[in-house]
Design a protein around this motif. Structure first.
Motif, PDB file in Angstrom:
ATOM      1  N   TRP A 284     -13.051   0.119  33.943  1.00 53.17           N
ATOM      2  CA  TRP A 284     -12.863  -0.928  32.639  1.00 53.17           C
ATOM      3  C   TRP A 284     -12.003  -0.216  31.795  1.00 53.17           C
ATOM      4  O   TRP A 284     -12.351   0.854  31.277  1.00 53.17           O
ATOM      5  N   GLU A 285     -10.755  -0.541  31.749  1.00 56.11           N
ATOM      6  CA  GLU A 285      -9.791   0.294  30.608  1.00 56.11           C
ATOM      7  C   GLU A 285      -9.344  -0.742  29.540  1.00 56.11           C
ATOM      8  O   GLU A 285      -8.776  -1.676  29.721  1.00 56.11           O
ATOM      9  N   PHE A 286      -9.834  -0.341  28.350  1.00 55.35           N
ATOM     10  CA  PHE A 286      -9.398  -0.916  27.006  1.00 55.35           C
ATOM     11  C   PHE A 286      -8.177   0.051  26.446  1.00 55.35           C
ATOM     12  O   PHE A 286      -8.247   0.954  26.008  1.00 55.35           O
ATOM     13  N   LYS A 287      -7.022  -0.922  26.343  1.00 58.23           N
ATOM     14  CA  LYS A 287      -5.994  -0.300  25.849  1.00 58.23           C
ATOM     15  C   LYS A 287      -4.878  -1.288  25.456  1.00 58.23           C
ATOM     16  O   LYS A 287      -4.617  -2.197  25.976  1.00 58.23           O
ATOM     17  N   SER A 288      -4.440  -1.080  24.215  1.00 57.31           N
ATOM     18  CA  SER A 288      -3.221  -1.894  23.572  1.00 57.31           C
ATOM     19  C   SER A 288      -3.827  -3.392  23.202  1.00 57.31           C
ATOM     20  O   SER A 288      -3.340  -4.231  23.507  1.00 57.31           O
ATOM     21  N   ASN A 289      -5.172  -3.328  23.020  1.00 57.85           N
ATOM     22  CA  ASN A 289      -5.765  -4.764  22.780  1.00 57.85           C
ATOM     23  C   ASN A 289      -5.704  -5.619  24.115  1.00 57.85           C
ATOM     24  O   ASN A 289      -5.697  -6.683  24.174  1.00 57.85           O
ATOM     25  N   GLN A 290      -5.800  -4.935  25.233  1.00 59.40           N
ATOM     26  CA  GLN A 290      -6.049  -5.642  26.747  1.00 59.40           C
ATOM     27  C   GLN A 290      -7.014  -5.099  27.490  1.00 59.40           C
ATOM     28  O   GLN A 290      -7.157  -3.532  27.439  1.00 59.40           O
ATOM     29  N   LEU A 291      -7.698  -5.782  28.212  1.00 56.58           N
ATOM     30  CA  LEU A 291      -8.655  -5.210  29.254  1.00 56.58           C
ATOM     31  C   LEU A 291      -8.154  -5.342  30.769  1.00 56.58           C
ATOM     32  O   LEU A 291      -7.760  -6.177  31.106  1.00 56.58           O
ATOM     33  N   ILE A 292      -8.286  -4.119  31.296  1.00 55.23           N
ATOM     34  CA  ILE A 292      -7.817  -4.312  32.780  1.00 55.23           C
ATOM     35  C   ILE A 292      -8.876  -3.314  33.598  1.00 55.23           C
ATOM     36  O   ILE A 292      -9.525  -2.505  33.044  1.00 55.23           O
ATOM     37  N   THR A 293      -9.412  -3.975  34.634  1.00 55.65           N
ATOM     38  CA  THR A 293     -10.389  -3.298  35.629  1.00 55.65           C
ATOM     39  C   THR A 293      -9.873  -2.858  36.936  1.00 55.65           C
ATOM     40  O   THR A 293      -8.632  -3.565  37.364  1.00 55.65           O
ATOM     41  N   ASN A 294     -10.028  -1.868  37.452  1.00 49.21           N
ATOM     42  CA  ASN A 294      -9.439  -1.197  38.503  1.00 49.21           C
ATOM     43  C   ASN A 294     -10.660  -0.524  39.381  1.00 49.21           C
ATOM     44  O   ASN A 294     -11.706  -0.009  38.951  1.00 49.21           O
ATOM     45  N   GLY A 295     -10.284  -0.003  40.642  1.00 50.92           N
ATOM     46  CA  GLY A 295     -11.125   0.651  41.280  1.00 50.92           C
ATOM     47  C   GLY A 295     -10.975   1.983  41.447  1.00 50.92           C
ATOM     48  O   GLY A 295     -11.390   2.707  42.193  1.00 50.92           O
ATOM     49  N   GLU A 296     -10.180   2.522  40.405  1.00 48.00           N
ATOM     50  CA  GLU A 296      -9.910   4.031  40.305  1.00 48.00           C
ATOM     51  C   GLU A 296     -11.228   4.684  39.810  1.00 48.00           C
ATOM     52  O   GLU A 296     -11.623   4.389  38.961  1.00 48.00           O
ATOM     53  N   VAL A 297     -11.480   5.889  40.644  1.00 49.81           N
ATOM     54  CA  VAL A 297     -12.388   6.940  40.023  1.00 49.81           C
ATOM     55  C   VAL A 297     -11.918   7.611  38.889  1.00 49.81           C
ATOM     56  O   VAL A 297     -11.059   8.340  39.069  1.00 49.81           O
ATOM     57  N   ILE A 298     -12.999   7.621  38.186  1.00 50.84           N
ATOM     58  CA  ILE A 298     -12.291   8.683  36.809  1.00 50.84           C
ATOM     59  C   ILE A 298     -13.346   9.808  36.656  1.00 50.84           C
ATOM     60  O   ILE A 298     -14.493   9.585  37.111  1.00 50.84           O
TER      61      ILE A 298
END
Length: 298
Positions: A284-298
């Motif tokens: 889950w990525e919160f960036k620039s007032n926007q939420l995006i989800t992806n399967g990237e391993v962090i």
């Protein structure tokens, strides 16, 4: 007149004179006896002395008759060993040589004698009881070994029974365990990919409509990783942040968005036939007032 003068010239012997003469005579006689009598060593060889044998008590005996005994005893006992000189036989409670008791008072010597007699009596009593004691000790050791062996066998049986029970429970739990599939970015099966895409769209739409106000004001950005488990009805069974964003506001916002997105669609029939639960792992990525989800391993 002449007769009186003759009486005056005669010597007079007093009692003191008699006592002195008697003492002188006694001293002279004693001096003659003391100085005149002496002792000299006999020139007779020691080989002519009378032979002697010491009498002892023997604790054992032999059938063979001893021809040249060193001691006298109540039974024949043929000596052995490697020593060149003979040694006086002794019991565990006796000494090889007489104990020097010089300087010990008569009372202490009598007490020592009584103590030695008591020790000897105890020794001979223990000698008489030794076969019974030995048999009893052997029986006790045997019974103790059997009891210990029986206890060890019982412990092994108990341990085996416990392990068998644990194995049976594991089999039962495994049989009851729901089938599960983990959905990540590597998922290729069409039915799982379709369900995952639908779930992601709903999460991102809900998250953007309910973006955390505090994060918007403070312009907070961050990424976190969350595991979500769903059942066949689309209900959330568990949700865990496995990698924090480092900001508690974003971590709690992700959990709040997940709850707001409920309920999720139930599994398709084809997916139900393959599994009972699915685990969705997304970043889950919160960036620039926007939420995006992806399967990237962090």
């Amino acid at each position: 007149m002449a007769q009186q003068a003759t009486q005056q010239l005669q010597p007079r012997v007093s009692d003191s004179d008699r006592l002195g003469f008697t003492l002188f005579l006694a001293l002279t006689i004693h001096a003659i006896v003391v100085l005149g009598v002496g002792f000299t060593r006999s020139d007779k060889p020691e080989s002519n002395a009378l032979p002697s044998l010491e009498i002892i008590f023997s604790n054992s005996y032999t059938l063979e008759e001893v021809k040249k005994p060193d001691y006298l005893a109540q039974a024949n006992q043929l000596g052995g060993g490697k020593a060149e000189d003979k040694a006086r036989p002794s019991a565990p409670v006796s000494s090889n040589t007489p104990i020097s008791q010089r300087g010990i008072s008569d009372q202490a010597r009598e007490q020592l004698r009584k103590t030695q007699l008591e020790i000897n009596q105890l020794y001979f009593i223990s000698q008489l009881d030794s076969p019974i004691t030995t048999d009893q000790q052997i029986l006790n050791r045997k019974q103790g070994a059997e009891a210990q062996q029986s206890g060890e066998v019982e412990q092994r049986r108990s341990k085996i029974a416990r392990l068998q029970a644990e194995i049976r429970q594991m089999v039962i739990d495994y049989a009851k365990r729901p089938r599960s599939i983990t959905l990540t970015a590597s998922t290729k099966k069409a039915v799982e990919a379709s369900y995952l895409a639908s779930w992601v769209r709903k999460i991102e739409k809900t998250g953007n409509l309910n973006y955390p106000q505090e994060a918007r004001i403070k312009k907070l950005d961050g990424r976190l990783r969350m595991n979500v488990r769903l059942n066949a009805s689309g209900e959330i069974l568990s949700a865990k942040v496995t990698l924090s964003s480092g900001n508690n506001i974003l971590d709690q916002a992700a959990k709040r968005i997940l709850r707001l997105a409920e309920p999720f669609a139930p599994f398709p029939e084809e997916l139900k036939e393959r599994t009972d639960q699915i685990v969705i792992i997304r970043t889950w990525e919160f960036k620039s007032n926007q939420l995006i989800t992806n399967g990237e391993v962090i």
